[in-house]
Design an enzyme around this catalytic site. Structure first.
Site, short mmCIF file in Angstrom:
data_model
loop_
_atom_site.label_atom_id
_atom_site.label_comp_id
_atom_site.label_asym_id
_atom_site.label_seq_id
_atom_site.Cartn_x
_atom_site.Cartn_y
_atom_site.Cartn_z
N CYS A 1 42.42 39.58 43.42
CA CYS A 1 42.99 39.68 42.07
C CYS A 1 42.47 40.86 41.26
O CYS A 1 42.99 41.13 40.18
CB CYS A 1 42.76 38.38 41.31
N HIS A 2 41.50 41.59 41.78
CA HIS A 2 40.89 42.69 41.01
C HIS A 2 40.69 43.88 41.93
O HIS A 2 39.63 44.03 42.52
CB HIS A 2 39.54 42.22 40.45
N PHE A 3 41.58 44.69 42.15
CA PHE A 3 42.94 44.75 41.67
C PHE A 3 43.89 44.68 42.86
O PHE A 3 43.51 45.08 43.95
CB PHE A 3 43.18 46.08 40.93
#
Length: 175
Positions: free
Chosen positions: A70-72
């Site tokens: 999720c990052h990124f």
């Protein structure tokens, strides 16, 4: 009775997260996924850069760690704030290990520098916290400097990390 070993494995860290290591209501580590290291390889009230104690921990990195997804998207990197949080987690653990009572809270830091990134291909992160001062009164306050290395290269440095143990921090129920 407090557990005063000089190193701790993952299961010990989970026990700390459940409040079983330092006694009920005392310093706890967060549970996964926010627990940011897999083992504490060294903890001592002597030594370190300031001669007042140290704690060292490791994280085995793999591309499946939760934050990479999720990052990124398409550009995975461990958020720098998670590395900083790991240093605070370790300082809080040190205070509990040293006999401090009450749950811990991060209180701040001085200068912080990021000069690299923890990417999915990194194999191991090492965290190091050098104790500068521990104040023991109603509030236990730890002040320390720390660093994070990725595959033996120091990429984060933090000065004057601060963590306190407070005897009364439990959230009060909403009225």
């Amino acid at each position: 009775m407090r557990d005063r070993r000089s190193s701790y494995e993952y299961e010990d860290l989970l026990a700390c997260g459940r409040g079983e290591l330092f006694g009920p209501g005392n310093a706890q580590l967060p549970l996964p996924p926010m627990l940011m290291f897999d083992r504490i390889t060294e903890i001592s009230e002597t030594g370190g850069a300031h001669g007042k104690g140290l704690i060292r921990a490791e994280l085995d990195v793999n591309p499946d760690l939760w934050f990479f997804a999720c990052h990124f998207k398409g550009d995975p990197v461990m958020p720098g704030c998670l590395g900083l949080d790991a240093l605070w987690q370790m300082l809080g653990f040190f205070l509990g290990w040293s006999g401090g009572e009450g749950p811990g809270r991060a209180l701040g830091s001085g200068e912080l520098k990021f000069t690299g990134q923890v990417l999915p291909h990194v194999r191991k992160v090492v965290y190091n916290v050098d104790i500068k001062r521990v104040m023991r009164s109603k509030l236990w306050l730890g002040i320390a400097d720390g660093w994070l290395s990725a595959d033996d290269e120091i990429i984060y440095r933090a000065q004057d990390l601060k963590v306190g143990l407070f005897k009364q921090t439990a959230a009060k129920p909403a009225a």
